[in-house]
Design a protein around this motif. Structure first.
Motif, short mmCIF file in Angstrom:
data_model
loop_
_atom_site.label_atom_id
_atom_site.label_comp_id
_atom_site.label_asym_id
_atom_site.label_seq_id
_atom_site.Cartn_x
_atom_site.Cartn_y
_atom_site.Cartn_z
N PHE A 1 -3.06 -60.05 12.44
CA PHE A 1 -1.99 -61.03 12.26
C PHE A 1 -2.09 -62.12 13.31
N SER A 2 -1.33 -63.21 13.11
CA SER A 2 -1.28 -64.31 14.08
C SER A 2 0.18 -64.60 14.37
N LYS A 3 0.45 -65.72 15.04
CA LYS A 3 1.84 -66.12 15.31
C LYS A 3 2.52 -66.61 14.04
N THR A 4 1.73 -66.96 13.03
CA THR A 4 2.28 -67.38 11.74
C THR A 4 2.61 -66.14 10.92
N ARG A 5 3.81 -66.07 10.41
CA ARG A 5 4.27 -64.90 9.65
C ARG A 5 3.42 -64.70 8.40
N THR A 6 3.01 -63.45 8.16
CA THR A 6 2.26 -63.05 6.97
C THR A 6 3.08 -62.00 6.23
N TRP A 7 3.31 -62.23 4.94
CA TRP A 7 4.03 -61.23 4.14
C TRP A 7 3.05 -60.16 3.71
N VAL A 8 3.38 -58.89 3.99
CA VAL A 8 2.50 -57.78 3.66
C VAL A 8 3.26 -56.68 2.93
N ARG A 9 2.50 -55.96 2.11
CA ARG A 9 3.00 -54.76 1.44
C ARG A 9 2.08 -53.62 1.84
N PHE A 10 2.65 -52.51 2.33
CA PHE A 10 1.87 -51.32 2.63
C PHE A 10 1.85 -50.44 1.39
N GLU A 11 0.68 -49.92 1.05
CA GLU A 11 0.56 -49.05 -0.12
C GLU A 11 -0.69 -48.19 -0.01
N GLY A 12 -0.83 -47.26 -0.95
CA GLY A 12 -2.00 -46.37 -0.95
C GLY A 12 -2.02 -45.50 0.29
N ASP A 13 -3.19 -45.36 0.91
CA ASP A 13 -3.35 -44.52 2.09
C ASP A 13 -2.49 -44.96 3.26
N ALA A 14 -2.08 -46.22 3.29
CA ALA A 14 -1.27 -46.74 4.39
C ALA A 14 0.19 -46.28 4.32
N GLY A 15 0.60 -45.66 3.23
CA GLY A 15 2.01 -45.35 3.06
C GLY A 15 2.70 -46.54 2.42
N THR A 16 4.03 -46.59 2.52
CA THR A 16 4.77 -47.66 1.84
C THR A 16 5.73 -48.42 2.75
N ARG A 17 5.95 -47.93 3.97
CA ARG A 17 6.95 -48.55 4.85
C ARG A 17 6.49 -48.50 6.29
N ILE A 18 7.04 -49.37 7.10
CA ILE A 18 6.87 -49.28 8.55
C ILE A 18 7.72 -48.11 9.02
N ALA A 19 7.22 -47.34 9.99
CA ALA A 19 7.95 -46.19 10.53
C ALA A 19 9.36 -46.60 10.94
N GLU A 20 10.32 -45.70 10.68
CA GLU A 20 11.73 -46.03 10.90
C GLU A 20 12.37 -45.21 12.01
N SER A 21 11.55 -44.62 12.85
CA SER A 21 12.02 -43.94 14.06
C SER A 21 10.89 -44.03 15.09
N THR A 22 11.22 -43.73 16.33
CA THR A 22 10.24 -43.85 17.41
C THR A 22 8.97 -43.07 17.08
N VAL A 23 7.84 -43.73 17.26
CA VAL A 23 6.53 -43.11 17.03
C VAL A 23 5.89 -42.89 18.40
#
Length: 191
Positions: free
Chosen positions: A99-121
């Motif tokens: 990524f860069s300083k410019t916002r990029t819209w992304v979708r996580f899917e497949g092996d990556a899962g579907t969401r950003i973790a929602e508790s401390t990792v």
């Protein structure tokens, strides 16, 4: 990123000298013109000219595109399984190269899962020293975008270098407006 001349539902993403074949979510196809997955439309001619047979449009039951924000139709698909919170191998590509300083819209899917973790990792997870997660996540309604706080767990601090990121509910999946994290050795972790 470059189109795959043999399959418009996939595209090539090159990073650090490595080529990654990535998938567009069905029924979307890669558009070389806009550098994103989009609905199947005629593309202007490019120097790479694959032969594409004409196809019929298949009717599916989804929320109409006009009722969803544009980022639900034009985003980058990430399928890299090393982003999972269970991954303890830390030599993956960091998000400062993705990524860069410019916002990029992304979708996580497949092996990556579907969401950003929602508790401390725990630190040293998901391919990086700085494990990214959402602090106090809020689930948006369909078509709605909410601002989330992404934190990075490293250096003994669970929420170092927080960054505000938008998250949109696209009726069956989420997209995130991501930027490069402040620490050079951090990445957004997924579940």
């Amino acid at each position: 990123m470059f189109e795959n001349p043999t399959d418009r539902s996939t595209f090539w993403h090159c990073a650090n000298g490595i080529n990654y074949l990535k998938n567009c979510p069905s029924p979307l196809v890669w558009s070389q013109a806009i550098q994103a997955c989009t609905w199947n439309v005629e593309e202007p001619s490019t120097t790479i000219a694959p032969t594409i047979a004409s196809t019929d449009i298949v009717s599916t039951t989804i929320t109409t595109p006009s009722s969803l924000p544009p980022q639900c139709l034009n985003y980058t698909s990430i399928t890299d399984g090393t982003r999972r919170t269970t991954n303890t191998y830390i030599l993956a590509e960091t998000d400062n190269t993705y990524f860069s300083k410019t916002r990029t819209w992304v979708r996580f899917e497949g092996d990556a899962g579907t969401r950003i973790a929602e508790s401390t990792v725990p630190s040293n997870r998901c391919g990086s020293e700085g494990a990214g997660w959402l602090k106090h996540p809020q689930e948006p309604e369909i078509g709605e975008t909410v601002t989330q706080t992404a934190c990075f767990n490293m250096l003994g601090m669970s929420c170092i270098w927080p960054v505000k990121i938008p998250m949109t509910n696209c009726d069956g999946f989420f997209v995130y407006g991501l930027v490069a994290p402040a620490p050079s050795n951090a990445r957004y972790c997924t579940i």
